[in-house]
Design an enzyme around this catalytic site. Sequence first.
Site, short mmCIF file in Angstrom:
data_model
loop_
_atom_site.label_atom_id
_atom_site.label_comp_id
_atom_site.label_asym_id
_atom_site.label_seq_id
_atom_site.Cartn_x
_atom_site.Cartn_y
_atom_site.Cartn_z
CG HIS A 90 -0.34 -0.18 2.55
ND1 HIS A 90 0.02 1.04 3.12
CD2 HIS A 90 -0.16 -0.95 3.54
CE1 HIS A 90 0.52 0.92 4.34
NE2 HIS A 90 0.62 -0.46 4.55
CG ASP A 92 -2.81 3.99 2.64
OD1 ASP A 92 -2.27 3.00 2.24
OD2 ASP A 92 -3.88 3.98 3.52
CG ASP A 122 2.50 0.15 8.28
OD1 ASP A 122 2.22 -0.73 7.14
OD2 ASP A 122 1.72 0.62 8.99
CD GLU A 156 -3.14 -1.85 5.12
OE1 GLU A 156 -3.22 -2.68 5.74
OE2 GLU A 156 -2.58 -0.65 5.54
CD GLU A 157 -1.81 2.10 7.47
OE1 GLU A 157 -2.47 1.56 8.46
OE2 GLU A 157 -0.45 1.68 7.46
#
Length: 443
Positions: A90, A92, A122, A156-157
């Site tokens: 991802h 974001d 991340d 995704e977050e």
Amino acid sequence: MAEHTDAAAETGARALDEVVRFTSELIRIDTTNRGGGDCRERPAAEYAAARLAEAGIEPTLLERTEGRTNVVARIEGTDPSADALLVHGHLDVVPAEADDWSVHPFSGEIRDGVVWGRGAVDMKNMDAMILAVARDWARRGVRPRRDVVIAFTADEEASAEDGSGFLADRHAALFEGCTEGVSESGAFTFHDGSGRQFYPIAAGERGTGWLKLTARGRAGHGSKVNRENAITRLAAAVTRIGAHEWPLRLTPTVRASLTEIAAVYGIEADLDDADTLLDKLGPAAKLVEATVRNSANPTMLDAGYKVNVIPGEAVAHVDGRFLPGGEDEFRDTLDRLTGPDVDWEYAHREVALQAPVDSPTYARMRAAVEEFAPEGHVVPYCMSGGTDAKQFSRLGITGYGFAPLKLPEGFDYQALFHGVDERVPVEALHFGVRVLDRFLRTA
């Protein structure tokens, strides 16, 4: 083209330089996702697409909402009869308060052999690894055994509605033939403090059950007796939820994890008394302890508007997670804990996942790690949280967590997820590219 050639034997030196540069440059692109649609991944998506296009890999950019951009590309393999493999990351990141950091969270600063910034673990590091490996293959004429589908996703977050959910629901054809996928949170070094190194590969995820609790009562003056106080009702329910001791439930992935970790220490794996077994495992228990039960943690409260007014409604939010096969128990327990005066509903729900640890793909991930970290112990584990693998599972894609990093002792990788001073060592990125390259070519 042959799978194993002299040219393909080692990752190119340029790829090692690129993975560091790409990680830094992606961090500098602020893709903070504050939820509620407040994010714009398009600049990072365009960056990733440009790096693929430079290598002759044709990217497709897709949006459900303007500015919430996803990138998908396919690299053809040498075996047309083989199932395809999805590799996704991802774009974001979660918010970061600059005043709390040692460096600016979107500087991408490279200092003392470490890349700093939000997304360093991340998961812009993995995005950079994917780009570096794909470009390295293009330069050296390397092709994987099976088709590799690359996806860089938005959102995704938060809910993933603009990212992997949108891709799975509206663009399934791009993932034709994909039966397995790999993404974040696996194959990183976990040091147990006694010299042992573990490399946990994720073969499962707890389900996501983000809850909204609503208590209703009788509004009134704050000086009067009120037996129907919405805040009191809500507080009682939240307290019960926070204090609840969830029963032990061992999934096949967690059973395998406990068994393999115990074997490293020469301990008998008494799975009928898993709490005692966890105590015996010492620091290594951290790899498992969050995934032997369902959980529900109150995280937000919203009630009232004036100190002398009793509101007629009070709201709380709870981060709930349930094990594979554990959602019915989760729902029944919440019904009991909230009681008759508080209603609850899912604000966001996603499935729990489980992947086999005896599959050829898992064996190849293990072999790739062991080749470059022979001193390590590769073990399966279940993630306590979730990833885009949940949405891609709608397409029948079995998901694993495999974003390899070799980390020095004292480097608390898991604490840096969504934490302050997020960073990743340059050598960890180099290790990741080598391992990812080896796995993807032979998967």
